[in-house]
Design a protein around this motif. Structure first.
Motif, mmCIF file in Angstrom:
data_model
loop_
_atom_site.group_PDB
_atom_site.id
_atom_site.type_symbol
_atom_site.label_atom_id
_atom_site.label_comp_id
_atom_site.label_asym_id
_atom_site.label_seq_id
_atom_site.Cartn_x
_atom_site.Cartn_y
_atom_site.Cartn_z
ATOM 1 N N ASN A 1 44.086 48.387 53.827
ATOM 2 C CA ASN A 1 44.434 47.046 54.218
ATOM 3 C C ASN A 1 44.019 45.877 53.468
ATOM 4 O O ASN A 1 44.411 44.745 53.732
ATOM 5 N N ARG A 2 43.299 46.115 52.471
ATOM 6 C CA ARG A 2 42.805 45.275 51.643
ATOM 7 C C ARG A 2 44.208 44.624 50.860
ATOM 8 O O ARG A 2 44.968 45.511 50.383
ATOM 9 N N ARG A 3 44.370 43.392 50.704
ATOM 10 C CA ARG A 3 45.256 42.966 49.943
ATOM 11 C C ARG A 3 44.954 41.209 49.284
ATOM 12 O O ARG A 3 43.980 40.910 49.710
ATOM 13 N N SER A 4 45.527 41.080 48.477
ATOM 14 C CA SER A 4 45.325 39.706 47.667
ATOM 15 C C SER A 4 46.005 38.631 48.319
ATOM 16 O O SER A 4 47.146 38.228 47.720
ATOM 17 N N PRO A 5 45.402 37.764 49.237
ATOM 18 C CA PRO A 5 46.255 36.814 49.874
ATOM 19 C C PRO A 5 45.896 35.433 48.909
ATOM 20 O O PRO A 5 44.898 35.230 48.334
ATOM 21 N N GLY B 1 48.921 27.331 38.911
ATOM 22 C CA GLY B 1 49.472 28.227 39.579
ATOM 23 C C GLY B 1 48.445 28.955 40.419
ATOM 24 O O GLY B 1 48.667 29.207 41.858
ATOM 25 N N ASN B 2 47.080 29.025 39.932
ATOM 26 C CA ASN B 2 46.256 29.672 40.850
ATOM 27 C C ASN B 2 45.317 28.743 41.517
ATOM 28 O O ASN B 2 45.020 28.722 42.620
ATOM 29 N N ARG B 3 44.980 27.695 40.897
ATOM 30 C CA ARG B 3 44.083 26.559 41.382
ATOM 31 C C ARG B 3 44.738 26.048 42.527
ATOM 32 O O ARG B 3 44.122 25.645 43.698
ATOM 33 N N THR C 1 39.866 39.055 49.389
ATOM 34 C CA THR C 1 39.704 38.499 48.147
ATOM 35 C C THR C 1 40.847 38.546 47.319
ATOM 36 O O THR C 1 41.917 39.345 47.509
ATOM 37 N N HIS C 2 40.710 37.707 46.200
ATOM 38 C CA HIS C 2 41.866 37.742 45.431
ATOM 39 C C HIS C 2 41.468 37.538 43.842
ATOM 40 O O HIS C 2 40.791 36.559 43.474
ATOM 41 N N VAL C 3 41.490 38.573 43.137
ATOM 42 C CA VAL C 3 41.173 38.520 41.713
ATOM 43 C C VAL C 3 42.220 37.617 41.007
ATOM 44 O O VAL C 3 43.372 37.616 41.107
ATOM 45 N N MET C 4 41.575 37.140 39.769
ATOM 46 C CA MET C 4 42.560 36.385 38.982
ATOM 47 C C MET C 4 41.999 36.355 37.530
ATOM 48 O O MET C 4 41.029 36.102 37.198
ATOM 49 N N ALA C 5 43.154 36.528 36.734
ATOM 50 C CA ALA C 5 42.722 36.352 35.434
ATOM 51 C C ALA C 5 43.165 35.028 34.647
ATOM 52 O O ALA C 5 42.973 34.705 33.771
ATOM 53 N N GLY C 6 44.092 34.476 35.420
ATOM 54 C CA GLY C 6 44.749 33.178 34.994
ATOM 55 C C GLY C 6 43.557 32.005 35.290
ATOM 56 O O GLY C 6 43.895 31.174 36.182
ATOM 57 N N PHE C 7 42.852 31.932 34.207
ATOM 58 C CA PHE C 7 41.805 30.719 33.940
ATOM 59 C C PHE C 7 41.620 30.546 32.475
ATOM 60 O O PHE C 7 41.650 31.608 31.724
ATOM 61 N N LEU D 1 35.796 37.420 32.527
ATOM 62 C CA LEU D 1 36.945 38.182 32.720
ATOM 63 C C LEU D 1 37.759 37.727 33.869
ATOM 64 O O LEU D 1 38.829 37.540 33.564
ATOM 65 N N THR D 2 37.098 37.503 34.786
ATOM 66 C CA THR D 2 37.961 37.394 36.009
ATOM 67 C C THR D 2 37.310 36.221 36.912
ATOM 68 O O THR D 2 36.022 36.215 36.650
ATOM 69 N N VAL D 3 37.976 35.587 38.116
ATOM 70 C CA VAL D 3 37.484 34.919 39.136
ATOM 71 C C VAL D 3 38.059 35.579 40.436
ATOM 72 O O VAL D 3 39.055 35.979 40.484
ATOM 73 N N LEU E 1 53.689 46.930 46.708
ATOM 74 C CA LEU E 1 54.430 48.151 46.092
ATOM 75 C C LEU E 1 53.457 48.839 45.105
ATOM 76 O O LEU E 1 52.648 48.359 44.548
ATOM 77 N N ARG E 2 53.523 50.097 45.273
ATOM 78 C CA ARG E 2 52.799 51.099 44.235
ATOM 79 C C ARG E 2 53.630 52.091 43.779
ATOM 80 O O ARG E 2 54.571 52.446 44.339
ATOM 81 N N LYS E 3 53.193 52.516 42.533
ATOM 82 C CA LYS E 3 54.098 53.695 41.914
ATOM 83 C C LYS E 3 53.585 54.892 42.696
ATOM 84 O O LYS E 3 52.455 55.053 43.170
HETATM 85 C C1 LIG Z 1 42.209 41.708 36.531
HETATM 86 C C2 LIG Z 1 43.419 41.244 37.608
HETATM 87 C C3 LIG Z 1 43.931 39.835 37.241
HETATM 88 C C4 LIG Z 1 44.765 39.285 38.084
HETATM 89 N N1 LIG Z 1 45.145 38.002 38.052
HETATM 90 C C5 LIG Z 1 45.834 37.128 38.959
HETATM 91 C C6 LIG Z 1 46.385 35.963 38.677
HETATM 92 O O1 LIG Z 1 45.828 35.084 37.799
HETATM 93 N N2 LIG Z 1 46.930 35.168 39.633
HETATM 94 C C7 LIG Z 1 47.338 35.931 40.911
HETATM 95 O O2 LIG Z 1 47.832 35.222 41.717
HETATM 96 N N3 LIG Z 1 47.063 37.208 41.261
HETATM 97 C C8 LIG Z 1 46.307 37.910 40.004
HETATM 98 N N4 LIG Z 1 45.865 39.259 40.604
HETATM 99 C C9 LIG Z 1 46.188 40.044 41.620
HETATM 100 C C10 LIG Z 1 47.291 40.907 41.480
HETATM 101 O O3 LIG Z 1 48.542 40.263 41.246
HETATM 102 C C11 LIG Z 1 47.318 41.918 42.648
HETATM 103 O O4 LIG Z 1 46.235 42.310 42.847
HETATM 104 C C12 LIG Z 1 48.694 42.733 42.775
HETATM 105 O O5 LIG Z 1 49.779 42.188 42.681
HETATM 106 C C13 LIG Z 1 48.656 43.816 43.848
HETATM 107 O O6 LIG Z 1 48.587 43.130 45.154
HETATM 108 P P1 LIG Z 1 47.219 43.433 46.177
HETATM 109 O O7 LIG Z 1 46.138 42.932 45.511
HETATM 110 O O8 LIG Z 1 47.693 42.609 47.238
HETATM 111 O O9 LIG Z 1 47.678 44.930 46.622
HETATM 112 C C14 LIG Z 1 44.964 39.898 39.369
HETATM 113 C C15 LIG Z 1 44.636 41.082 39.831
HETATM 114 C C16 LIG Z 1 43.652 41.683 38.758
HETATM 115 C C17 LIG Z 1 43.052 43.213 39.135
#
Ligand SMILES: Cc1cc2nc3c(=O)[nH]c(=O)nc-3n(C[C@H](O)[C@H](O)[C@H](O)COP(=O)(O)O)c2cc1C
Length: 192
Positions: free
Chosen positions: A14-18, A73-75, A123-129, A147-149, A174-176
């Motif tokens: 159920n984890r996802r990145s909102p 776009g992230n901020r 949680t939502h990981v971001m490389a966009g910084f 590396l990430t926020v 989606l996943r492969k």
């Molecule tokens: C290393 C890394 C960098 C990411 N950078 C961004 C980002 O800059 N902005 C963003 O909205 N999502 C970012 N994401 C989130 C991914 O887009 C997201 O995990 C992926 O689309 C799968 O979706 P899910 O986490 O909901 O399963 C990043 C994820 C990872 C692991």
């Protein structure tokens, strides 16, 4: 193979990145400690533990500084998250280059993310910084790489997001297929 959704533990499946975080609910300090503890106990090559975490809590100067390094776009959505954690890894140590530093930070942040998910946090990981801005904002030494926020908080109301982001919030994940990514015998031969 069976459908992974049915066999994977719910806090993983159920984890996802909102992008919509609850703007009023903060994360209490005990829960924050448990997230950091979960990360601390990750495995790492030679037990080097190259990870470092710079923790911003909404309202404090660290949170503001981390938010200011994010891409626009992230901020726009992430600045509302109660926690913003800047994840940094030590690329060069006493014995030279640490080739698995990125990998190990990934393991530590994964443990943090899954611990969060097991506690109803998102949680939502971001490389966009801007790595350069982050380095100078926190005086990060040259051997360490930001590396990430990660934005962390409780799920919020997607209708507070700009329209474009609302659509992405509700898009299917989606996943492969497993056959494309798991092999046996030789490269490309799918696991039966
Ligand atoms: C290393 C890394 C960098 C990411 N950078 C961004 C980002 O800059 N902005 C963003 O909205 N999502 C970012 N994401 C989130 C991914 O887009 C997201 O995990 C992926 O689309 C799968 O979706 P899910 O986490 O909901 O399963 C990043 C994820 C990872 C692991």
């Amino acid at each position: 193979m069976t459908n992974a959704k049915n066999t994977v533990r719910p806090f993983i499946a159920n984890r996802r990145s909102p992008r919509a975080f609850d703007r009023d609910l903060s994360v209490d300090s005990e829960i924050l400690s448990s997230l950091l503890e979960a990360a601390r106990w990750a495995p790492s090559a030679n037990n080097i533990q190259p990870w470092r975490f710079i923790v911003g809590q909404k309202g404090d100067a660290t949170h503001k500084k981390i938010a200011s390094t994010l891409s626009e776009g992230n901020r726009i959505w992430a600045e509302h998250a109660p926690l913003l954690i800047l994840n940094v890894t030590q690329e060069v140590g006493e014995r030279g280059k640490q080739s698995y530093a990125w990998h190990d930070l990934g393991l530590a942040t994964t443990q943090m993310i899954l611990q969060a998910s097991s506690m109803e946090l998102y949680t939502h990981v971001m490389a966009g910084f801007s790595k350069d801005e982050a380095r100078s904002a926190f005086d990060i030494p040259i051997e360490y790489m930001p590396l990430t926020v990660i934005a962390i908080g409780y799920l919020g109301d997607a209708s507070n997001l700009p329209e474009k982001l609302q659509k992405r919030e509700n898009a299917p994940r989606l996943r492969k297929p497993l056959e494309e990514i798991t092999f046996q015998n030789t490269w490309g031969e799918s696991l039966a």
